[in-house]
Write a protein that holds these residues in place. Structure first.
Motif, PDB file in Angstrom:
ATOM      1  N   THR A  62      -5.694  14.647  -1.869  1.00  0.00           N
ATOM      2  CA  THR A  62      -4.845  14.447  -0.378  1.00  0.00           C
ATOM      3  C   THR A  62      -3.492  14.191  -1.217  1.00  0.00           C
ATOM      4  O   THR A  62      -2.983  13.120  -1.138  1.00  0.00           O
ATOM      5  N   PRO A  63      -2.514  15.316  -1.488  1.00  0.00           N
ATOM      6  CA  PRO A  63      -1.316  15.282  -1.504  1.00  0.00           C
ATOM      7  C   PRO A  63      -0.550  14.583  -0.532  1.00  0.00           C
ATOM      8  O   PRO A  63      -1.031  14.275   0.673  1.00  0.00           O
ATOM      9  N   ALA A  64       0.540  13.746  -0.996  1.00  0.00           N
ATOM     10  CA  ALA A  64       1.509  12.605  -0.404  1.00  0.00           C
ATOM     11  C   ALA A  64       2.007  13.398   0.881  1.00  0.00           C
ATOM     12  O   ALA A  64       2.271  12.817   1.978  1.00  0.00           O
ATOM     13  N   LYS A  65       2.179  14.648   0.682  1.00  0.00           N
ATOM     14  CA  LYS A  65       2.886  15.088   1.897  1.00  0.00           C
ATOM     15  C   LYS A  65       2.253  15.399   3.093  1.00  0.00           C
ATOM     16  O   LYS A  65       2.755  15.441   4.184  1.00  0.00           O
ATOM     17  N   LEU A  66       0.575  14.937   3.172  1.00  0.00           N
ATOM     18  CA  LEU A  66      -0.160  15.059   4.401  1.00  0.00           C
ATOM     19  C   LEU A  66       0.109  13.661   5.075  1.00  0.00           C
ATOM     20  O   LEU A  66      -0.485  13.535   6.236  1.00  0.00           O
ATOM     21  N   GLY A  67       0.472  12.776   4.245  1.00  0.00           N
ATOM     22  CA  GLY A  67       1.007  11.438   4.977  1.00  0.00           C
ATOM     23  C   GLY A  67      -0.250  10.657   5.103  1.00  0.00           C
ATOM     24  O   GLY A  67      -0.064   9.659   6.164  1.00  0.00           O
ATOM     25  N   TYR A  68      -1.512  10.765   4.408  1.00  0.00           N
ATOM     26  CA  TYR A  68      -2.518   9.770   4.549  1.00  0.00           C
ATOM     27  C   TYR A  68      -2.198   8.469   4.043  1.00  0.00           C
ATOM     28  O   TYR A  68      -1.600   8.053   3.252  1.00  0.00           O
ATOM     29  N   ARG A  69      -2.957   7.610   5.011  1.00  0.00           N
ATOM     30  CA  ARG A  69      -2.532   5.934   4.592  1.00  0.00           C
ATOM     31  C   ARG A  69      -3.625   5.225   4.810  1.00  0.00           C
ATOM     32  O   ARG A  69      -4.298   5.214   5.871  1.00  0.00           O
ATOM     33  N   PRO A  70      -4.202   4.907   3.757  1.00  0.00           N
ATOM     34  CA  PRO A  70      -5.573   4.122   3.540  1.00  0.00           C
ATOM     35  C   PRO A  70      -5.612   2.795   4.304  1.00  0.00           C
ATOM     36  O   PRO A  70      -6.780   2.209   4.484  1.00  0.00           O
ATOM     37  N   GLN A  71      -4.391   2.352   4.402  1.00  0.00           N
ATOM     38  CA  GLN A  71      -4.296   1.063   5.082  1.00  0.00           C
ATOM     39  C   GLN A  71      -4.946   1.033   6.535  1.00  0.00           C
ATOM     40  O   GLN A  71      -5.719  -0.109   6.955  1.00  0.00           O
ATOM     41  N   THR A  72      -4.947   2.180   7.183  1.00  0.00           N
ATOM     42  CA  THR A  72      -5.675   2.263   8.571  1.00  0.00           C
ATOM     43  C   THR A  72      -7.252   1.956   8.429  1.00  0.00           C
ATOM     44  O   THR A  72      -7.785   1.212   9.180  1.00  0.00           O
ATOM     45  N   MET A  73      -7.669   2.654   7.298  1.00  0.00           N
ATOM     46  CA  MET A  73      -9.251   2.681   7.234  1.00  0.00           C
ATOM     47  C   MET A  73      -9.564   1.325   6.723  1.00  0.00           C
ATOM     48  O   MET A  73     -10.518   0.775   7.086  1.00  0.00           O
ATOM     49  N   GLY A 131       0.897  -1.246   0.149  1.00  0.00           N
ATOM     50  CA  GLY A 131      -0.068  -0.027   0.135  1.00  0.00           C
ATOM     51  C   GLY A 131       1.031   1.313   0.072  1.00  0.00           C
ATOM     52  O   GLY A 131       1.990   1.085   0.077  1.00  0.00           O
ATOM     53  N   PRO A 132       0.276   2.530   0.177  1.00  0.00           N
ATOM     54  CA  PRO A 132       0.987   3.605  -0.049  1.00  0.00           C
ATOM     55  C   PRO A 132       1.719   3.799   1.013  1.00  0.00           C
ATOM     56  O   PRO A 132       1.293   3.685   2.304  1.00  0.00           O
ATOM     57  N   GLY A 133       2.891   4.035   0.824  1.00  0.00           N
ATOM     58  CA  GLY A 133       4.072   4.238   1.909  1.00  0.00           C
ATOM     59  C   GLY A 133       4.822   3.196   2.194  1.00  0.00           C
ATOM     60  O   GLY A 133       5.710   3.340   3.134  1.00  0.00           O
ATOM     61  N   ASP A 134       4.293   2.067   1.912  1.00  0.00           N
ATOM     62  CA  ASP A 134       4.780   0.777   2.380  1.00  0.00           C
ATOM     63  C   ASP A 134       5.990   0.292   1.256  1.00  0.00           C
ATOM     64  O   ASP A 134       6.078  -0.877   1.527  1.00  0.00           O
ATOM     65  N   GLU A 135       6.039   1.039   0.244  1.00  0.00           N
ATOM     66  CA  GLU A 135       7.089   0.316  -0.929  1.00  0.00           C
ATOM     67  C   GLU A 135       8.270   0.041  -0.586  1.00  0.00           C
ATOM     68  O   GLU A 135       8.794  -1.035  -1.144  1.00  0.00           O
ATOM     69  N   GLU A 136       8.769   0.732   0.535  1.00  0.00           N
ATOM     70  CA  GLU A 136      10.145   0.342   0.863  1.00  0.00           C
ATOM     71  C   GLU A 136      10.293  -0.605   2.288  1.00  0.00           C
ATOM     72  O   GLU A 136      11.311  -1.044   2.800  1.00  0.00           O
ATOM     73  N   SER A 137       8.897  -1.257   2.529  1.00  0.00           N
ATOM     74  CA  SER A 137       8.822  -1.894   3.900  1.00  0.00           C
ATOM     75  C   SER A 137       7.811  -3.301   3.493  1.00  0.00           C
ATOM     76  O   SER A 137       6.729  -3.136   4.089  1.00  0.00           O
ATOM     77  N   PRO A 138       8.299  -4.184   2.872  1.00  0.00           N
ATOM     78  CA  PRO A 138       7.624  -5.055   2.308  1.00  0.00           C
ATOM     79  C   PRO A 138       6.972  -5.921   3.512  1.00  0.00           C
ATOM     80  O   PRO A 138       7.688  -6.122   4.578  1.00  0.00           O
ATOM     81  N   GLY A 139       5.594  -6.111   3.524  1.00  0.00           N
ATOM     82  CA  GLY A 139       4.867  -6.686   4.605  1.00  0.00           C
ATOM     83  C   GLY A 139       4.409  -5.728   5.717  1.00  0.00           C
ATOM     84  O   GLY A 139       3.794  -6.025   6.678  1.00  0.00           O
ATOM     85  N   ALA A 140       4.402  -4.512   5.508  1.00  0.00           N
ATOM     86  CA  ALA A 140       3.887  -3.545   6.131  1.00  0.00           C
ATOM     87  C   ALA A 140       2.561  -3.546   6.659  1.00  0.00           C
ATOM     88  O   ALA A 140       2.080  -3.199   7.594  1.00  0.00           O
TER      89      ALA A 140
END
Length: 459
Positions: A439-450, A393-402
């Motif tokens: 929702t620009p990326a700089k806001l750090g929103y992560r849809p994974q939580t929802m 998901g978004p933001g997890d590209e460098e952390s497989p399994g996050a």
């Protein structure tokens, strides 16, 4: 005293002359950054006015100026609904660019200003026979869940994110909950940005099924056959591992912004790029790659008119995605990297289609196993699949399994787009979660939580 007055007048004259010279330079030879900004402004306003029916001034202020480069705040637009044109420029006059609306194909940037030529690309679209009274996905009737737990999740701005415009939750093939931001509804077509790449990959799947394309194909473009690019396969392009040079930085005049707003023939521009890495071994996310894929599948169809109608006849209409509009560039190549507009419910239909392995109402639209192949990790990346979608998901590209750590099932995969567009597909839960917004990326929103909260609530 007279000498002082003369000096002041002389200096003022120099200032006026300098301003006039600057204005003349900006008017006659505007820097590329200004042209990119005006091209972007014209294109976004055009599509939102002529596809989504939104107010031009609102789109300029909210979509273009508020989240963007400071230069965009100086852009002004002029809309002619009769002619189907939108002009934009710095202060309305400098570095002007135009975008035009065409039948069935939304809007296109026209970097060379040849509006008459650009208008020749059009396709007739039969009026959609949407069944309003039938239950989604066959029609548009939705019996949304009244579950207090689901309502609590979708009414929480921290979970749906700043700038949310639409959330649609599909469980076991039915819409169980949805929410829309102010000014938006289930009827508003919304831009998916790079989620379009996954749709483009599915279109290629329809050509593979028809025997018109094969992943092992090489020597894809004439210019490539004389050098190392001849080794690039269709599969390499799909997995973003072609080895070709392409800068995907949206903050300046980079390859991606030049392609989208300064080049009449986007695929030709991307195709001309040299090799900078080993074919098949280096992952490099590239919108140019996907536009080349569009050119290849359109060429595989053969007839230009049939190719322009292909997405609708072979994918959108069978799925009931009546709102979907895939846009082309000035040359008539689909901008499969970036420009698909569809309602949130239609984006949900596509997510459900992937969840059902490319089968819809018992009809096999994609080859058996094609979606499973799309989801396999690309050899050059653990985060990206072989078929233009994301495993992480978004933001997890460098952390497989996050994603798993955040509470999502291991089989979750994603469609992702600029400014917070996502579709999460979770086969083990028979769950699709669409989230669209600004929702620009700089806001750090992560849809994974929802998505994780929805998984828990729907168990």
């Amino acid at each position: 005293m007279r000498i002082v007055v003369k000096i002041v007048k002389w200096l003022l004259g120099l200032v006026v002359l300098a301003i006039a010279a600057l204005f003349a330079w900006l008017y006659l030879a505007p820097p590329e950054l200004i042209r990119v900004g005006s091209g972007y402004s014209a294109k976004i306003v055009c599509s939102n006015v002529f596809i989504a029916g939104r107010d031009a001034n609102e789109v300029l202020a909210v979509d273009v100026q508020a989240p963007g480069h400071p230069l965009l705040k100086l852009m002004r637009v002029s809309v002619d609904k009769e002619k189907g044109t939108v002009w934009a420029g710095l202060f309305g006059v400098l570095g002007k660019s135009v975008a035009i609306a065409r039948d069935g194909l939304g809007c296109a940037s026209v970097p060379d200003g040849d509006i008459d030529k650009a208008r020749q690309t059009a396709v007739y679209v039969e009026p959609a026979a949407s069944r309003q009274d039938a239950l989604w996905p066959e029609g548009e009737r939705v019996d949304g869940s009244q579950s207090p737990e689901l309502a609590k999740i979708l009414d929480d701005p921290a979970l749906t994110g700043t700038g949310m415009r639409a959330v649609v939750v599909v469980k076991n093939g039915h819409v169980v909950a949805e929410r829309y931001g102010d000014g938006f509804s289930e009827k508003t077509p919304l831009l998916g940005w790079s989620m379009t790449k996954t749709v483009n990959a599915a279109i290629i799947g329809t050509l593979v099924k028809d025997g018109k394309m094969a992943m092992a194909n090489q020597g894809l473009f004439g210019l490539w056959k004389a050098d190392g690019r001849s080794a690039i396969s269709l599969a390499d392009l799909m997995a973003m591992s072609s080895g070709l040079e392409f800068n995907e930085d949206y903050g300046d005049v980079a390859d991606v912004t030049r392609m989208l707003y300064l080049e009449p023939d986007m695929a030709g521009f991307a195709e001309s790029k040299p090799l900078t890495g080993d074919v098949g071994k280096v992952f490099s996310y590239s919108s140019g790659t996907t536009v080349m894929l569009s050119r290849l599948w359109q060429d595989a169809v053969g007839d230009k008119g049939k190719a322009l109608a292909w997405p609708r006849t072979m994918l959108f209409e069978p799925l009931g995605m009546h709102s979907a509009v895939l846009e082309t560039d000035e040359a008539g190549t689909f901008v499969g990297s970036s420009y698909l507009y569809a309602t949130a419910r239609d984006w949900a239909r596509f997510g459900q289609f992937l969840l059902q392995d490319g089968v819809w109402n018992g009809r096999e639209i994609l080859p058996a196993g094609f979606v499973e192949w799309m989801r396999e990790p690309a050899s050059a990346s653990k985060a990206y699949g072989k078929g233009q979608l994301w495993i992480e998901g978004p933001g997890d590209e460098e952390s497989p399994g996050a994603g798993v750590a955040s509470g999502l099932p291991k089989d979750t995969y994603w469609m992702e787009g600029h400014d917070g567009q996502t579709v999460a597909i979770i086969p083990s839960e028979q769950l699709v979660v669409v989230r669209l917004g600004l929702t620009p990326a700089k806001l750090g929103y992560r849809p994974q939580t929802m998505a994780a909260a929805l998984v828990k609530a729907l168990h």
